[in-house]
Design an enzyme around this catalytic site. Structure first.
Site, short mmCIF file in Angstrom:
data_model
loop_
_atom_site.label_atom_id
_atom_site.label_comp_id
_atom_site.label_asym_id
_atom_site.label_seq_id
_atom_site.Cartn_x
_atom_site.Cartn_y
_atom_site.Cartn_z
N ASP A 54 0.87 -1.17 0.00
CA ASP A 54 0.00 0.00 0.00
C ASP A 54 0.91 1.22 0.00
OD1 ASP A 54 -1.63 2.17 0.60
OD2 ASP A 54 -2.87 1.06 2.02
N TYR A 145 -9.70 15.40 -5.88
CA TYR A 145 -8.94 14.59 -6.83
C TYR A 145 -8.15 15.48 -7.78
CZ TYR A 145 -7.86 11.48 -10.72
OH TYR A 145 -7.20 10.78 -11.71
N GLY A 146 -8.82 16.47 -8.37
CA GLY A 146 -8.14 17.38 -9.27
C GLY A 146 -7.02 18.15 -8.58
N ALA A 147 -7.28 18.59 -7.36
CA ALA A 147 -6.26 19.33 -6.61
C ALA A 147 -5.07 18.44 -6.29
CB ALA A 147 -6.87 19.89 -5.33
N ALA A 148 -5.33 17.20 -5.95
CA ALA A 148 -4.24 16.27 -5.65
C ALA A 148 -3.38 16.03 -6.88
CB ALA A 148 -4.80 14.95 -5.12
N LYS A 149 -4.02 15.85 -8.03
CA LYS A 149 -3.26 15.63 -9.26
C LYS A 149 -2.51 16.90 -9.69
CE LYS A 149 -4.08 11.28 -10.24
NZ LYS A 149 -2.98 10.27 -10.14
N ILE A 178 -9.77 7.55 -20.19
CA ILE A 178 -9.19 6.29 -20.65
C ILE A 178 -10.21 5.18 -20.43
CG2 ILE A 178 -7.29 4.65 -20.43
CD1 ILE A 178 -6.34 7.37 -21.39
#
Length: 241
Positions: A54, A145-149, A178
């Site tokens: 993990d 999610y967008g902020a993390a990426k 994808i």
């Protein structure tokens, strides 16, 4: 070729395709993931070495790094995913739930890559490559999610300056939609899927092999002067100048 390649999150989806691409080329490939059964099955199918890990757990990442040995040529930080798509039901007040949701995506997407890279950095040989995986969602970053990426992209650019003097490149691949993966966990409507494809210039969904081929190129001799960059693999759904 005969490099040693580590692909986190290599048990399925894009990670599996990336691992298979390097293995077909003759590289020794190690794949990691949390699901032991899936990881073992994938390793047998593509002739890779599995290490259950993990990537958000420091102790497990340290153990994985010890099992690798002393040499590494390519690191692909593929582990991650949108934890906002996990089953609902986080405990606590509304603000506590927001905090937990944002921490979950930062852990899964940013800190997993940071921990893994830090743990194996001294094993990367000159001429090596670090390839991180972002998302078209980083261009909008309205969600955790967008902020993390987006944070992964910024970190990758800085990482390049750190590893460059060692003869190691660091780049980020930013995929759009994808198909043939379980990213959306069954929550993608046909209407939304059609809209994602319509947003591209070539009017098709991406395929895991599109990302795999890009990763393979970034680790090749032909890409030694490409570092600190974000390469968008999205069919034109997001363009840069």
């Amino acid at each position: 070729m005969d490099r040693i390649v580590l692909v986190t999150g290599g048990g399925s989806g894009i990670g599996r395709a990336v691992a298979a691409r390097f293995r077909v080329a003759g590289d020794t490939v190690i794949i990691t993931g949390r699901n032991a059964d899936r990881l073992t099955a994938t390793a047998a199918e593509i002739d890779a070495r599995p290490i259950v890990c993990d990537a958000t757990e420091p102790g497990q990442v340290e153990r994985m790094a010890d099992e690798l040995g002393t040499g590494l040529d390519v690191l692909v930080n593929m582990a991650g995913g949108n934890t906002d798509l996990d089953p609902p039901g986080r405990p606590g007040t509304p603000l506590e739930q927001v905090l937990a949701a944002w921490r979950a995506n930062l852990d899964a997407n940013l800190l997993s890559a940071v921990l893994t890279t830090t743990a194996v950095l001294d094993r990367l040989r000159p001429g090596g490559s670090i390839i991180n995986v972002g998302s078209i969602g980083a261009e909008y970053a309205t969600t955790s999610y967008g902020a993390a990426k987006a944070a992964v992209a910024a970190w990758t650019a800085g990482l390049s300056s750190v590893v460059g003097p060692r003869g190691v490149t660091a780049n980020l691949i930013s995929p759009g939609y994808i198909a043939e993966t379980d990213f959306f966990r069954g929550q993608l409507s046909e209407q939304r899927r059609a809209a994602l494809i319509e947003a591209t210039h070539d009017k098709r969904a991406g395929h895991p092999d599109d990302v795999a081929e890009t990763a393979y190129f970034l680790a090749s001799e032909g890409a030694r002067h490409i570092t600190g960059q974000t390469l968008h693999v999205n069919g034109g759904a997001h363009t840069t100048r």
